[in-house]
Design an enzyme around this catalytic site. Sequence first.
Site, PDB file in Angstrom:
ATOM      1  N   ASP A 247     -23.332 -15.301 -39.953  1.00  0.00           N
ATOM      2  CA  ASP A 247     -23.984 -15.230 -38.650  1.00  0.00           C
ATOM      3  C   ASP A 247     -23.832 -16.529 -37.857  1.00  0.00           C
ATOM      4  O   ASP A 247     -24.636 -16.828 -36.964  1.00  0.00           O
ATOM      5  CB  ASP A 247     -25.469 -14.881 -38.805  1.00  0.00           C
TER       6      ASP A 247
ATOM      7  N   HIS B 111       0.581 -33.505 -37.880  1.00  0.00           N
ATOM      8  CA  HIS B 111      -0.700 -32.906 -37.519  1.00  0.00           C
ATOM      9  C   HIS B 111      -1.644 -32.923 -38.721  1.00  0.00           C
ATOM     10  O   HIS B 111      -2.268 -31.924 -39.066  1.00  0.00           O
ATOM     11  CB  HIS B 111      -0.508 -31.482 -36.995  1.00  0.00           C
TER      12      HIS B 111
ATOM     13  N   ASP C 205      -4.703 -40.222 -33.893  1.00  0.00           N
ATOM     14  CA  ASP C 205      -4.376 -39.411 -32.715  1.00  0.00           C
ATOM     15  C   ASP C 205      -5.644 -38.645 -32.368  1.00  0.00           C
ATOM     16  O   ASP C 205      -6.021 -37.702 -33.069  1.00  0.00           O
ATOM     17  CB  ASP C 205      -3.219 -38.468 -33.043  1.00  0.00           C
TER      18      ASP C 205
ATOM     19  N   ASP D  11      -5.873 -37.890 -24.744  1.00  0.00           N
ATOM     20  CA  ASP D  11      -4.979 -37.742 -25.894  1.00  0.00           C
ATOM     21  C   ASP D  11      -4.295 -39.086 -26.136  1.00  0.00           C
ATOM     22  O   ASP D  11      -3.336 -39.427 -25.447  1.00  0.00           O
ATOM     23  CB  ASP D  11      -3.949 -36.641 -25.608  1.00  0.00           C
TER      24      ASP D  11
ATOM     25  N   HIS E  13       9.953 -35.007 -33.148  1.00  0.00           N
ATOM     26  CA  HIS E  13       9.191 -34.311 -32.111  1.00  0.00           C
ATOM     27  C   HIS E  13       9.582 -34.823 -30.733  1.00  0.00           C
ATOM     28  O   HIS E  13      10.277 -35.836 -30.593  1.00  0.00           O
ATOM     29  CB  HIS E  13       7.681 -34.484 -32.333  1.00  0.00           C
TER      30      HIS E  13
ATOM     31  N   HIS F 154       4.310 -34.079 -23.535  1.00  0.00           N
ATOM     32  CA  HIS F 154       3.846 -32.722 -23.218  1.00  0.00           C
ATOM     33  C   HIS F 154       2.873 -32.823 -22.053  1.00  0.00           C
ATOM     34  O   HIS F 154       2.267 -33.869 -21.809  1.00  0.00           O
ATOM     35  CB  HIS F 154       3.205 -32.038 -24.433  1.00  0.00           C
TER      36      HIS F 154
ATOM     37  N   HIS G 193      -2.277 -29.597 -24.986  1.00  0.00           N
ATOM     38  CA  HIS G 193      -0.901 -29.211 -24.708  1.00  0.00           C
ATOM     39  C   HIS G 193      -0.995 -28.257 -23.523  1.00  0.00           C
ATOM     40  O   HIS G 193      -1.088 -27.041 -23.682  1.00  0.00           O
ATOM     41  CB  HIS G 193      -0.246 -28.545 -25.919  1.00  0.00           C
TER      42      HIS G 193
ATOM     43  N   GLU H 149       4.650 -40.313 -26.081  1.00  0.00           N
ATOM     44  CA  GLU H 149       4.268 -40.560 -27.477  1.00  0.00           C
ATOM     45  C   GLU H 149       5.461 -40.607 -28.430  1.00  0.00           C
ATOM     46  O   GLU H 149       5.607 -39.739 -29.293  1.00  0.00           O
ATOM     47  CB  GLU H 149       3.270 -39.512 -27.943  1.00  0.00           C
TER      48      GLU H 149
ATOM     49  N   TYR I 119       8.658 -42.100 -38.468  1.00  0.00           N
ATOM     50  CA  TYR I 119       7.975 -41.700 -39.692  1.00  0.00           C
ATOM     51  C   TYR I 119       8.974 -41.803 -40.843  1.00  0.00           C
ATOM     52  O   TYR I 119       9.957 -41.051 -40.886  1.00  0.00           O
ATOM     53  CB  TYR I 119       7.445 -40.275 -39.567  1.00  0.00           C
TER      54      TYR I 119
ATOM     55  N   ARG J 185       3.022 -44.032 -34.365  1.00  0.00           N
ATOM     56  CA  ARG J 185       3.122 -43.365 -33.069  1.00  0.00           C
ATOM     57  C   ARG J 185       2.272 -44.145 -32.085  1.00  0.00           C
ATOM     58  O   ARG J 185       1.183 -44.606 -32.424  1.00  0.00           O
ATOM     59  CB  ARG J 185       2.671 -41.902 -33.164  1.00  0.00           C
TER      60      ARG J 185
ATOM     61  N   GLU K 132       0.865 -43.521 -28.263  1.00  0.00           N
ATOM     62  CA  GLU K 132       0.765 -42.473 -27.237  1.00  0.00           C
ATOM     63  C   GLU K 132      -0.179 -42.887 -26.120  1.00  0.00           C
ATOM     64  O   GLU K 132      -1.310 -43.324 -26.378  1.00  0.00           O
ATOM     65  CB  GLU K 132       0.248 -41.178 -27.866  1.00  0.00           C
TER      66      GLU K 132
END
Length: 449
Positions: free
Chosen positions: A46, A248, A265, A276, A355, A359, A366, A389, A393, A410, A412
């Site tokens: 619930d 991610h 991130d 972001d 990547h 974006h 996104h 960004e 890696y 990274r 960004e």
Amino acid sequence: MRDQSHLQHSDEPAVHAARRARVADIVGRDGVAMLAATPERNRNNDVDYPYRPNSDFRYLTGFCEPEAIAVIAPGFEAGDYILFCRARNADQEVWIGRRAGPDGAMADYGADQAFAIDEFEDWIGRLLDGRCRVYLSFGTHPEFEQGVLDQLSGMRSQGRGGVPPREVVALDGLLHDMRLRKSEHEVALMRQAAATSARAHIAAMQAVRPGMYEYQLAATLHYTFENDGMHWAYPSIVGAGENACVLHYIENSAPMADGDLVLIDAGAEYRGYAGDITRTFPVNGRFSDAQRELYEIVLAANRAAIEAARPGEPMNAIHQAALKVLVAGLIDVGLLEGTVDEAIDAESYRAYFMHGTSHWLGMDVHDVGDYKVDGEWRLLEPGMALTVEPGLYVRGQDNPSSRFADIGIRVEDDIVITETGCDVLTVDVPKDVDEIEALMAKPYRSETP
């Protein structure tokens, strides 16, 4: 700065009315647009997930309650803009909070007329009757969308409910093209989201210590978001060591060791608009020689990409600028062989940079909008908001003997295209190595309400 996302703010009824007027001009008096708010989603038993309407619905209405349908029908007898929503219910409001009800939908949200959601079935035939086209969004509320299509089918086959529209048109494309170009009002909201996101990243840099868990650092971020009346725009990524090489990674469950880099991130959402930001920094406050060497490559790529973000340039110019710097750096440190052009043509760099660089950014992290038009990269225009960004890696399992093994980096930033270049909304977060180390040397003090 409390978000209070379920309430209207003083300037927003006019903002949403102007957006609906633009849609009405396109739909015309021979068309009708219908859009439903996302259904509530059950989490377990619930307990439901915290509710957020789909961005298109919020963009047009500012209305943040579930079980709502917006109709834009220029020239309709009951008004150009009709909102169907939950009726007031004293018993339910005791348990789960206040509702606007139809009266509130008109008084506070600009509806010409509003009715209880249960009455939509009684109105749909009249709303469609005599219109040439019906504009629908697809994928956000399949049950509603199918119900409208079933009504159309019944009107055509059984003569039920009047003369049906001859054409069904996707509303998504129209709204997404509008959302792609941000107004000054929207940029101001994004600037607020970026400011809180920046404070959260700064707090994390000062709070981190060897032995802390990733989730403890995530809690520092979320405290800052909540303290400003916001919440996360997407699940926060806090990955240290090898976890920083998972793009991610959201488990945020591992301890952070002395000598690790941690990649964060994370961004706050303010009144429907996302920040972001990604920053990468050493858990112990000092970059090692190898970490600094790789980090400087990514930082140079970030700056080259921002410099390339100008009106009139194709969208992929940002990526290409970053890519050339990254590939040249990978060759310099011995992770790639050959020339820059050879590595780009062979895509050998994808082992370390897999990547895109940018974006769209806005109500969705996104955000919506086509990247290509008629097969060609879209040209950047003032008001377009996007991320920059680049990253590198080096997965230890693929590079066990490399001095860069298990380093993920990274950097960004969020930008808005201007008339002459771009405005970096996230400039408040340090990204130079020396600035990061100096900040991390300062004691952390949590903010107080």
